[in-house]
Design an enzyme around this catalytic site. Sequence first.
Site, short mmCIF file in Angstrom:
data_model
loop_
_atom_site.label_atom_id
_atom_site.label_comp_id
_atom_site.label_asym_id
_atom_site.label_seq_id
_atom_site.Cartn_x
_atom_site.Cartn_y
_atom_site.Cartn_z
N ASP A 1 -10.82 -12.19 1.84
CA ASP A 1 -11.23 -13.53 1.44
C ASP A 1 -10.04 -14.20 0.76
OD1 ASP A 1 -13.85 -13.24 2.37
OD2 ASP A 1 -14.56 -12.46 0.45
N ASP B 1 -16.90 -16.30 6.84
CA ASP B 1 -18.00 -16.53 5.92
C ASP B 1 -18.64 -17.90 6.15
OD1 ASP B 1 -17.40 -14.07 4.76
OD2 ASP B 1 -16.24 -14.96 3.13
#
Length: 164
Positions: free
Chosen positions: A117, A136
């Site tokens: 991320d 995501d």
Amino acid sequence: MRVAIGVMALVLVADQASKWAVVEGMGLKQRLFIPVFDPYLNFAMAWNTGINFGLLSSGSWAARAVLIAVALAICGWVWIWVRRDGARKWMQLSAGLLIGGALGNVIDRLRWGAVADFINMSCCGVQNPYAFNIADIAVFAGAFGLILFSGRTDTGSGTGKDAP
């Protein structure tokens, strides 16, 4: 199902290319933070071994295997559901988003042992401590789309039930 396949491929390529460009190419793994449009948009390295917001984080091989298996099972279930449900365009698009994003994160777990991320957004004096990635965003948008577009319309038979 061509729409689903096309969207899935596009999401998967965009996700993996962005991770390669930022994490590897720009060296975010080593630098850990790259200001982009500070304070609104930055790249901040975060290795997520769990699910959303780091929930169920463990880092163990068994936990990673379970998360991979669950993601693949959900992908399979969504694919079968959408295909059997008549594969309307918006359902296909949503399924492609969800499956492409889930597979992008599965690749990360296989490659790095965690999901990479790196997108961090903050606003209005509130510092957001969390990071996310393109996969995501796609999973969230796909799940929302599946909920939004999964309803069947009444055929007007007067029974109030869906037609066979």
